[in-house]
Design an enzyme around this catalytic site. Structure first.
Site, PDB file in Angstrom:
ATOM      1  N   ASP A  12       1.206  -1.426  -0.556  1.00 19.07           N
ATOM      2  CA  ASP A  12       0.151   0.327   0.150  1.00 19.07           C
ATOM      3  C   ASP A  12       0.964   1.327  -0.280  1.00 19.07           C
ATOM      4  OD1 ASP A  12      -2.812   1.234   0.141  1.00 19.07           O
ATOM      5  OD2 ASP A  12      -1.844   2.112   2.378  1.00 19.07           O
ATOM      6  N   SER A  13       0.749   2.295   0.279  1.00 18.15           N
ATOM      7  CA  SER A  13       1.599   3.520  -0.015  1.00 18.15           C
ATOM      8  C   SER A  13       1.417   3.772   0.937  1.00 18.15           C
ATOM      9  CB  SER A  13       0.547   4.547  -0.892  1.00 18.15           C
ATOM     10  OG  SER A  13      -0.694   4.798   0.102  1.00 18.15           O
ATOM     11  N   CYS A  75      -3.913  -1.061  -1.876  1.00 18.12           N
ATOM     12  CA  CYS A  75      -4.127   0.415  -2.666  1.00 18.12           C
ATOM     13  C   CYS A  75      -5.473   0.471  -3.515  1.00 18.12           C
ATOM     14  CB  CYS A  75      -3.120   1.354  -2.227  1.00 18.12           C
ATOM     15  SG  CYS A  75      -2.473   3.061  -2.421  1.00 18.12           S
ATOM     16  N   THR A  77      -5.830   3.140  -5.013  1.00 18.42           N
ATOM     17  CA  THR A  77      -5.128   3.624  -6.670  1.00 18.42           C
ATOM     18  C   THR A  77      -4.471   3.214  -7.128  1.00 18.42           C
ATOM     19  OG1 THR A  77      -5.091   6.254  -4.595  1.00 18.42           O
ATOM     20  CG2 THR A  77      -3.735   6.227  -6.586  1.00 18.42           C
ATOM     21  N   GLU A 161      -7.177   8.814  10.009  1.00 20.31           N
ATOM     22  CA  GLU A 161      -5.726   8.992  10.208  1.00 20.31           C
ATOM     23  C   GLU A 161      -5.047   9.534  11.505  1.00 20.31           C
ATOM     24  OE1 GLU A 161      -2.417   9.610   8.025  1.00 20.31           O
ATOM     25  OE2 GLU A 161      -2.366   7.551   6.419  1.00 20.31           O
ATOM     26  N   CYS A 193     -11.113   3.101  -1.064  1.00 21.43           N
ATOM     27  CA  CYS A 193      -9.761   3.080  -0.337  1.00 21.43           C
ATOM     28  C   CYS A 193      -9.507   2.751   0.881  1.00 21.43           C
ATOM     29  CB  CYS A 193      -9.454   4.582  -0.701  1.00 21.43           C
ATOM     30  SG  CYS A 193      -8.716   5.750   0.795  1.00 21.43           S
ATOM     31  N   THR A 194      -8.310   2.502   1.017  1.00 25.48           N
ATOM     32  CA  THR A 194      -8.265   1.642   2.183  1.00 25.48           C
ATOM     33  C   THR A 194      -8.267   2.417   3.737  1.00 25.48           C
ATOM     34  OG1 THR A 194      -6.052   2.848   2.018  1.00 25.48           O
ATOM     35  CG2 THR A 194      -6.165   0.954   1.228  1.00 25.48           C
ATOM     36  N   HIS A 195      -8.825   3.404   3.956  1.00 25.63           N
ATOM     37  CA  HIS A 195      -8.704   4.350   4.722  1.00 25.63           C
ATOM     38  C   HIS A 195     -10.355   4.511   5.508  1.00 25.63           C
ATOM     39  CE1 HIS A 195      -5.000   5.320   4.391  1.00 25.63           C
ATOM     40  NE2 HIS A 195      -5.005   6.575   5.656  1.00 25.63           N
TER      41      HIS A 195
HETATM   42  N1  DGL Z   1      -4.284   4.008   0.132  1.00 20.82           N
HETATM   43  C1  DGL Z   1      -4.446   4.923  -1.006  1.00 20.82           C
HETATM   44  C2  DGL Z   1      -5.542   4.717  -1.157  1.00 20.82           C
HETATM   45  O1  DGL Z   1      -6.408   3.199  -1.240  1.00 20.82           O
HETATM   46  C3  DGL Z   1      -4.910   6.275   0.340  1.00 20.82           C
HETATM   47  C4  DGL Z   1      -3.998   7.278   0.893  1.00 20.82           C
HETATM   48  C5  DGL Z   1      -2.909   7.686  -0.149  1.00 20.82           C
HETATM   49  O2  DGL Z   1      -3.562   8.592  -1.125  1.00 20.82           O
HETATM   50  O3  DGL Z   1      -1.886   7.493   0.142  1.00 20.82           O
HETATM   51  O4  DGL Z   1      -6.043   4.663  -2.128  1.00 20.82           O
END
Ligand code: DGL
Length: 296
Positions: A12-13, A75, A77, A161, A193-195
């Site tokens: 993941d990012s 991720c 994205t 976060e 999105c992961t979050h």
């Molecule tokens: N992990 C990213 C996603 O799921 C979110 C955080 C980022 O912008 O890197 O899209």
């Protein structure tokens, strides 16, 4: 050659992909995992497609060098903008978030009115929108019409976060972002999105009676299916006190273990800091074709 007892690589990012790891571990409790969070370069969600593709290739390269048997691109994205790049670069199966979640949403929806929320780069890529339209023609669904409503929600990542999901500012932001979902009467929303699974209560309060799709849950099911079909499910029974996951991050994040424990709900050991060598010699492919559906 794949070997049953090799670990599964997840990247993941940053730390958000731990929400996906949680589902993977629940679905496959005897597998070992390597988790890579590119904390030095997070966020990816506001970066260009070319940059996301380069970073994705480097993360996949790191996991390939560690001999993983499957790569899960946690991720959204990256899944939306670079899944084909990761698949072309890897010699093991690659699972992204888009196809599993799109199929799940089509099966859950009763009225065919589906919403998607994600980062700017995810929504701007149209990957979810395209996947929903393609699968709608392929998968039997209870609805003949499909209506897709997409909205980028960049402020949701910092809110998650900060642990602000119960803050009144979060409620106002959610009401603003989710107006189009209420207007279009969506009955199913993909948390792209992961979050966003960390904002589940906020989202369900703002959109009562809407089914929320957690991508990690659907991606975990597909991952197990792939390993089962290729006869690559581990044969080892791991004792519960053994740590199943090795964590790698690209920048020191002093409170990584604390945040990770909040995300996962159990103790997380200190991650190892690693450097992913920038490789300027790697060409960045601009031939963007979606091969997401290979493992859909
Ligand atoms: N992990 C990213 C996603 O799921 C979110 C955080 C980022 O912008 O890197 O899209």
């Amino acid at each position: 050659m794949m070997n049953k007892n090799q670990p599964i690589g997840v990247f993941d990012s940053g730390i958000g992909g731990l929400t996906v790891l949680k589902h993977l571990r629940k679905m496959m409790p005897n597998e070992r995992f390597l988790y890579l969070g590119d904390t030095a370069r997070v966020p990816y969600g506001n970066k260009s497609k070319e940059t996301i593709r380069l970073y994705a290739q480097q993360c996949a390269g790191f996991l390939m060098a560690k001999n993983v048997k499957l790569i899960v691109v946690a991720c959204n994205t990256v899944s939306a903008n670079a899944l084909d790049e990761v698949q072309d670069f890897s010699s093991v199966p690659v699972v992204g978030m888009i196809a599993p979640a799109a199929r799940g949403a089509l099966q859950e929806s009763s009225n065919g009115r589906i919403g998607i929320i994600g980062t700017r780069a995810t929504i701007g890529s149209n990957a979810y929108q395209d996947a929903l339209r393609i699968f709608h023609t392929m998968v039997p669904t209870p609805h003949s019409q499909l209506h897709v409503t997409a909205q980028s929600c960049p402020l949701f990542v910092p809110l998650a976060e900060e642990g602000w999901q119960h803050h009144q500012a979060a409620a106002l932001i959610a009401q603003e972002y989710l107006k189009p979902m209420i207007h279009d009467k969506v009955d199913t929303l993909i948390m792209g999105c992961t979050h966003y699974p960390l904002l589940h209560n906020l989202l369900s309060t703002t959109l009562p009676n809407v089914t929320l799709i957690d991508c990690g849950e659907y991606a975990a099911k597909i991952s197990l299916e792939i390993l089962t079909q290729s006869n690559n499910v581990t044969t080892t029974i791991l004792p519960t006190h053994i740590e199943h996951t090795e964590y790698f991050i690209t920048d020191t994040t002093p409170n990584f273990s604390v945040i990770a424990e909040e995300f996962l709900g159990y103790h997380v050991p200190q991650p190892q800091r690693v450097i992913i060598e920038p490789n300027d010699a790697l060409p960045i492919s601009t031939d963007i074709h979606s091969s997401e559906f290979r493992y859909g």
